[in-house]
Design an enzyme around this catalytic site. Sequence first.
Site, PDB file in Angstrom:
ATOM      1  N   GLU A  79       7.885  72.475  -6.576  1.00 55.84           N
ATOM      2  CA  GLU A  79       9.276  72.200  -6.220  1.00 55.84           C
ATOM      3  C   GLU A  79      10.015  73.484  -5.856  1.00 55.84           C
ATOM      4  OE1 GLU A  79      13.317  70.287  -8.253  1.00 55.84           O
ATOM      5  OE2 GLU A  79      11.608  70.867  -9.503  1.00 55.84           O
ATOM      6  N   GLU A 137      18.564  63.204 -10.612  1.00 54.44           N
ATOM      7  CA  GLU A 137      18.664  64.425 -11.418  1.00 54.44           C
ATOM      8  C   GLU A 137      20.005  65.096 -11.139  1.00 54.44           C
ATOM      9  OE1 GLU A 137      15.627  68.009 -12.612  1.00 54.44           O
ATOM     10  OE2 GLU A 137      16.224  67.867 -10.518  1.00 54.44           O
TER      11      GLU A 137
END
Length: 261
Positions: free
Chosen positions: A142, A239
């Site tokens: 990520e 998130e």
Amino acid sequence: MKLAANLTMLFNEADFLDRFRLAAQAGFHGVEFLFPYAYPAQTLAAQLDAHRLELVLHNLPAGDWAGGERGIACHPDRRGEFEDGVGVALAYAQALGVKQLNCLAGILPAGVSADAAHATLVANLRFAAHRLKEEGIALLIEPINTFDIPGFFLNGSRQALDIIRETGSDNLFLQYDIYHMQRMEGELAATIRAYLPLIRHIQLADNPGRGEPGTGEINYRYLLPLLDDIGYTGWVGCEYKPRAGTVAGLGWIAEQAETLA
């Protein structure tokens, strides 16, 4: 669209183990969080089973998180610790039914060259991707913005793509966080289209402030239907930091459903 509640950020009004119930009551069928390691796997599995939730994702161990570390995969002097962490994460993944794990690259250590960090990261990813493939679990990386985490080594989608190619692994994929990549590079729709074959997981939040969709500059009314249009079938992790409580901030989901309809 499959939305997963990120229990590290959502439902913070309650203790962590109570957030599973709250996520299910809010209509989520999937959850994710940063780390499971503070709890026995059996305790977490019981929560997932009791509330009929799928654990979509968690991260490999990332060093001393409370002390400010954000991953150790690019640290040349932590190779053994990284490999041990892969084993720990794998044991949790097997117990919890997780099919993909995310690796946080970490902050470039002081005194370490970018070349040395890059070589270490590639070697560690090769090891982890191979080990996880043996158990049918995908490895993700990520890119994260360097405004929120100064010095984070993996901070762009092109850099991630190059690293994936360099490892030569067919078990290494991209976790694309819309919020982080809006801050670093923009061009969200074009990038998602171009990298779709390697994107296994998407996370969202708005910018600025990392609030829920609709609180900032990102055009989620365009972007989320686009995911359907181009054939993305994975989970989308929520998130974000709710502006006024988790449940009060979930109205965007109903609005988005109307857009998709």
